[in-house]
Design an enzyme around this catalytic site. Structure first.
Site: not given
Length: 217
Positions: A52, A55-56, A60, A66, A73, A77
């Site tokens: 998690d 992926d962020g 960036r 998107s 996400d 979660d």
């Protein structure tokens, strides 16, 4: 260059998201059907949770943020936490504990869904200061202060992960380690539930306020 829907689906952070989903599902299958492989299930779930973060970072770094990625996400979660709480309700099989895990599932899903819906109706991001303007101060703090947000989220997930390990391990040293770690994580989990309650009530009030403004035009 024109971006096609397929391009969005194949964004690097979304590919990481798909791997997270597979790892989470695999951990649940092992937990239910092959409980002797609880360590592998533990590692798979932990790997999905850590994913998690990446992926962020990828979104960036590669300029691949998107709406679909945010949706993927959030759903991953919420479903991961729900699944783990379901597993825990089987590990700690008493009526009172099953009820606690059930209430945690209901609060987690309802509070986050209402938060997303309330901010989407105002065309704002659910974590933004603008989207949380007028909300209860604890909700504003939660989304505004990254370290507070991180402590609550990580502490809550690790509370559940450690409870799973504690229910399965027979190693006395690991049991002691888990119990000590829980002293750090449980306060974060408790605070997160308080935030969820205020998040749910604030989101519902925000939607009602929006409705009232539309009626009074």
């Amino acid at each position: 260059m024109t971006t096609a829907p397929k391009d969005v689906l194949l964004y690097i952070p979304n590919l990481i998201g798909y791997v997270r989903v597979l790892m989470t599902l695999a951990s649940f299958v092992l937990s239910v059907y092959v409980p002797s492989q609880w360590v592998l299930a533990f590692m798979l779930y932990l790997g999905s949770f850590v994913g998690d973060l990446f992926d962020g970072i990828a979104a960036r770094k590669f300029n691949q943020c998107s709406t679909f990625g945010g949706l993927l996400d959030m759903v991953t979660d919420r479903c991961s936490t729900t699944g783990l709480l379901y597993i825990l309700s089987g590990e700690y099989d008493t009526p009172s504990l099953r009820l606690i895990f059930l209430f945690l599932i209901i609060l987690d899903i309802s509070s986050h869904w209402c938060q997303m819906y309330s901010t989407a109706s105002l065309q704002t991001h659910h974590k933004s200061d603008e989207g949380n303007e007028g909300r209860v101060f604890l909700v504003r703090w939660y989304y505004h202060y990254y370290y507070f947000f991180g402590y609550c989220c990580v502490g809550t997930e690790f509370t559940y992960i450690l409870l799973y390990a504690l229910a399965n391990t027979v190693d006395s040293d690991i049991k002691v380690l888990c119990e000590r770690a829980l002293f750090v994580c449980i306060p974060a989990c408790l605070v997160k539930q308080v935030v969820n309650v205020f998040q749910l009530s604030s989101a519902c009030h925000a939607v009602a306020t929006h409705d009232a403004k539309l009626k009074n035009r």
